[in-house]
Design an enzyme around this catalytic site. Structure first.
Site, PDB file in Angstrom:
ATOM      1  CD  GLU A   1       4.488  -9.046   7.487  1.00 13.36           C
ATOM      2  OE1 GLU A   1       5.166  -8.942   6.453  1.00 13.36           O
ATOM      3  OE2 GLU A   1       4.997  -9.234   8.606  1.00 13.36           O
TER       4      GLU A   1
ATOM      5  CB  CYS B   1       4.207  -9.168  -1.140  1.00 14.45           C
ATOM      6  SG  CYS B   1       4.852 -10.543  -0.177  1.00 14.45           S
TER       7      CYS B   1
HETATM    8  P1  NAD Z   1      -5.685  -5.108  -0.267  1.00 18.80           P
HETATM    9  O1  NAD Z   1      -4.983  -4.151   0.620  1.00 18.80           O
HETATM   10  O2  NAD Z   1      -6.548  -4.567  -1.338  1.00 18.80           O
HETATM   11  O3  NAD Z   1      -6.604  -6.110   0.597  1.00 18.80           O
HETATM   12  C1  NAD Z   1      -6.138  -6.816   1.724  1.00 18.80           C
HETATM   13  C2  NAD Z   1      -7.287  -7.041   2.697  1.00 18.80           C
HETATM   14  O4  NAD Z   1      -7.831  -5.790   3.085  1.00 18.80           O
HETATM   15  C3  NAD Z   1      -8.439  -7.848   2.142  1.00 18.80           C
HETATM   16  O5  NAD Z   1      -8.843  -8.788   3.122  1.00 18.80           O
HETATM   17  C4  NAD Z   1      -9.532  -6.836   1.902  1.00 18.80           C
HETATM   18  O6  NAD Z   1     -10.807  -7.364   2.155  1.00 18.80           O
HETATM   19  C5  NAD Z   1      -9.238  -5.751   2.900  1.00 18.80           C
HETATM   20  N1  NAD Z   1      -9.571  -4.421   2.377  1.00 18.80           N
HETATM   21  C6  NAD Z   1      -9.416  -3.961   1.120  1.00 18.80           C
HETATM   22  N2  NAD Z   1      -9.805  -2.680   1.039  1.00 18.80           N
HETATM   23  C7  NAD Z   1     -10.222  -2.317   2.284  1.00 18.80           C
HETATM   24  C8  NAD Z   1     -10.755  -1.129   2.848  1.00 18.80           C
HETATM   25  N3  NAD Z   1     -10.938  -0.025   2.117  1.00 18.80           N
HETATM   26  N4  NAD Z   1     -11.064  -1.131   4.160  1.00 18.80           N
HETATM   27  C9  NAD Z   1     -10.875  -2.225   4.924  1.00 18.80           C
HETATM   28  N5  NAD Z   1     -10.394  -3.385   4.424  1.00 18.80           N
HETATM   29  C10 NAD Z   1     -10.078  -3.439   3.136  1.00 18.80           C
HETATM   30  O7  NAD Z   1      -4.520  -6.032  -0.850  1.00 18.80           O
HETATM   31  P2  NAD Z   1      -4.651  -7.179  -1.915  1.00 18.80           P
HETATM   32  O8  NAD Z   1      -5.037  -6.620  -3.232  1.00 18.80           O
HETATM   33  O9  NAD Z   1      -5.483  -8.275  -1.361  1.00 18.80           O
HETATM   34  O10 NAD Z   1      -3.144  -7.728  -1.975  1.00 18.80           O
HETATM   35  C11 NAD Z   1      -2.148  -7.139  -2.752  1.00 18.80           C
HETATM   36  C12 NAD Z   1      -1.238  -6.265  -1.925  1.00 18.80           C
HETATM   37  O11 NAD Z   1      -0.833  -6.930  -0.743  1.00 18.80           O
HETATM   38  C13 NAD Z   1       0.056  -5.931  -2.657  1.00 18.80           C
HETATM   39  O12 NAD Z   1       0.394  -4.605  -2.395  1.00 18.80           O
HETATM   40  C14 NAD Z   1       1.071  -6.871  -2.039  1.00 18.80           C
HETATM   41  O13 NAD Z   1       2.391  -6.428  -2.135  1.00 18.80           O
HETATM   42  C15 NAD Z   1       0.595  -6.924  -0.631  1.00 18.80           C
HETATM   43  N6  NAD Z   1       1.035  -8.156   0.008  1.00 18.80           N
HETATM   44  C16 NAD Z   1       1.950  -8.078   1.003  1.00 18.80           C
HETATM   45  C17 NAD Z   1       2.433  -9.242   1.586  1.00 18.80           C
HETATM   46  C18 NAD Z   1       3.465  -9.208   2.679  1.00 18.80           C
HETATM   47  O14 NAD Z   1       3.675 -10.243   3.315  1.00 18.80           O
HETATM   48  N7  NAD Z   1       4.125  -8.103   2.940  1.00 18.80           N
HETATM   49  C19 NAD Z   1       1.956 -10.462   1.146  1.00 18.80           C
HETATM   50  C20 NAD Z   1       1.012 -10.497   0.143  1.00 18.80           C
HETATM   51  C21 NAD Z   1       0.553  -9.337  -0.433  1.00 18.80           C
END
Ligand code: NAD
Length: 530
Positions: A244, A278
């Site tokens: 997602e 998002c």
């Molecule tokens: P992110 O991708 O930075 O982090 C999400 C998760 O991934 C966290 O639990 C984090 O600990 C983990 N993570 C981060 N970097 C990592 C790495 N290098 N290796 C392994 N795990 C890692 O996202 P965010 O900043 O928490 O959220 C914002 C993003 O999420 C935006 O792009 C938003 O659009 C998207 N989002 C999508 C939805 C959806 O339902 N489609 C919902 C909410 C947010």
């Protein structure tokens, strides 16, 4: 790496006005109070699943009810934690984090018994004597990784599908919303089965370690870039994955709509959680004339929503981190600001901002904005808007504001996006029976309601055949020695024919039975002496 159950620092009550300075919590530091190594967490879940603990429908229902109880009894803790993390207004927490999840939960509870029943698809001539079924098997131990912007909804929403499907789950909330993560880690295990559903806290390092394990399913919510990392890690074990993700969700607005209502809905979607959603509308496409009307309406609406001084309004969330704040301020600095444009680095509140004269290669158009900034790109026609959208990654959501049927059709038939909403923003996420998910770079897979159940269950094909003599007689043609006549028989028997359905057989049989009964009744009860 741990399952943290350390004492929660109880959140202070929300001030009605003004700002709240959060305590910075170092989750990596927290996780050093190692209660259980991850291997133990993983093995506990594996054993629970292989014992069949999570599979009985009654157990699943009981766990879903317990989840509902958590949401009800921990309402204050949830609201306070999200306030500390994001300064989110209580009503927004209710709408986005509590009520939405509860709605999905109840819907799932009501329907689960039906969804879980094996499906008997229509049989062909070849399978008339067989049992043909689709069973909904749980995958096993699933990993749910979530983002920080809706810390409860994004973790518990997928958990509903995982429980409903009969899986065990390991949950990893985002480290960037630490207060919410701590409430989840402290309170959720008090409600759910401790072996089947476990919470792990930690940051990137922790996630990287966890991803080395062979899960049966991974459900990830986050950015497109991290989504690629997760997908690669999952590929090492060929683990099926739902991603997602995010991206830029465009809005198209034309002259045929009531501008005040349309603007209110666009601004609401853009400023909810300070644009850190998002499916927040990312940028607006419209003609120059519509832009003028939109700007006038936007000033009125923003005043209606947040009053004269947005920085003291309790209805606007703050930007999560300093680096996020600085990134957004840099977009504003390099643009033509017509509304808003101010921010306070101390509180990280940014006034809802509208930018005009935006060019496709401006920095603000190169990545998902994820903040209360709305760039406007002028286009001269709906076709130009569609071409603009189609040149970029497929959006998670696309919003079209028009009353013209031809324009609706144009967008419906010529664009691809996770969702398309006409004349509103955000609301498709609350619409029961619609799948929620992206396409292309905005994600793969979907959930909510039945789609969540389907995501977390493998559709197992089941064919039940008879070993009886009659059944075996019908099979003669498939065995050696092969011959032309056997081959021809098989081709004829297996040839797909349009309109031949055997579902009428049962109806015809019951009809025939009814007719015979009626005829018999008439025959035996008739007074006719002739
Ligand atoms: P992110 O991708 O930075 O982090 C999400 C998760 O991934 C966290 O639990 C984090 O600990 C983990 N993570 C981060 N970097 C990592 C790495 N290098 N290796 C392994 N795990 C890692 O996202 P965010 O900043 O928490 O959220 C914002 C993003 O999420 C935006 O792009 C938003 O659009 C998207 N989002 C999508 C939805 C959806 O339902 N489609 C919902 C909410 C947010």
């Amino acid at each position: 790496m741990t399952r943290v159950e350390s004492e929660l620092i109880l959140p202070a009550k929300q001030p009605l006005n003004g700002y709240y300075n959060p305590v910075v919590v170092d989750i990596e530091e927290d996780t050093k109070q190692n209660e259980k190594p991850f291997e133990e967490v993983f093995n506990t879940a594996k054993t629970a699943f292989s014992c069949g603990k999570s599979k009985p429908i009654n157990f699943r229902k009981q766990q879903l009810k317990a989840l509902e109880k958590f949401l009800e009894e921990c309402e204050d803790e949830i609201c306070d934690a999200v306030y500390k993390d994001l300064r989110k207004h209580r009503q927004e927490v209710f709408m986005g984090e509590i009520d939405l999840v509860k709605h999905d939960l109840r819907h799932t509870l009501f329907e689960l018994s039906e969804w879980a029943k094996p499906v008997a698809p229509e049989r062909s001539l070849l399978n008339l004597l067989d049992g043909v079924y689709i069973y909904h098997d749980p995958y096993g131990v699933v990993l749910i990784l979530s983002a920080w912007n809706y810390p409860f909804m994004l973790l518990l929403g997928p958990l509903i599908g995982a429980i409903a499907g009969g899986n065990c789950a390991i949950l990893k909330p985002s480290e960037l919303a630490p207060e919410s993560a701590k409430v989840i880690a402290k309170f959720l295990p008090r409600y759910l089965d401790k072996d089947c559903y476990q919470v792990v806290l930690g940051g990137i390092e922790t996630t990287t370690e966890i991803l080395k394990y062979k899960f049966d399913y991974i459900f990830f919510t986050g950015s497109t870039n991290v989504g690629k990392i997760i997908h690669q890690a999952a590929a090492k074990h060929l683990t099926p994955t739902t991603l997602e993700l995010g991206g830029k969700s465009p809005v198209y607005l034309d002259e045929s709509v009531d501008i005040l209502t349309a603007t209110r809905r666009i601004i609401w979607g853009k400023t909810m959680n300070a644009g850190q959603t998002c499916i927040s509308p990312d940028y607006l496409l419209c003609s120059k004339e519509v832009e003028d009307k939109f700007l006038t309406a936007a000033r009125t609406i923003l005043d209606e929503f947040y009053g004269d001084d947005v920085k003291v309004s309790p209805h606007l969330s703050k930007i999560l981190l300093d680096r996020h704040y600085n990134r957004l301020i840099n977009f504003i600095k390099s643009s033509n600001v017509v509304i808003g444009g101010t921010g306070d680095p101390r509180t990280r509140i940014i006034a809802p901002t509208v930018l005009t004269d935006v060019k496709p290669d401006d920095p603000v158009m190169q990545e998902e904005i994820f903040g209360p900034i709305l760039p406007i790109i002028t286009v001269n026609s709906p076709l130009e808007a569609i071409n603009f959208i189609n040149k970029r990654d497929k959006p998670l959501a696309l919003y079209v504001f028009t009353n013209r049927k031809d324009v609706k059709e144009l967008f419906l038939n010529n664009t691809s996006s996770g969702a398309l909403t006409i004349n509103d923003t955000i609301m498709h996420i609350c619409t029961e029976n619609l799948p929620f998910g992206g396409v292309g770079c905005s994600g793969m897979g979907a959930y909510h309601g039945k789609f969540g159940f389907d995501t977390f269950t493998h559709k197992k094909s089941v064919l039940m055949r008879s070993l009886g003599k009659v059944a075996e007689l019908t099979q003669f043609a498939r065995y050696p020695p092969y011959s032309k006549s056997k081959s021809e028989f098989l081709s004829t028997a297996t040839k797909k024919r349009r309109g031949i359905s055997f579902s009428w057989l049962k109806t015809a049989f019951i009809f025939g039975l009814g007719m015979t009964f009626a005829y018999g009744l008439h025959y035996f009860c008739s007074d006719d002496d002739d």
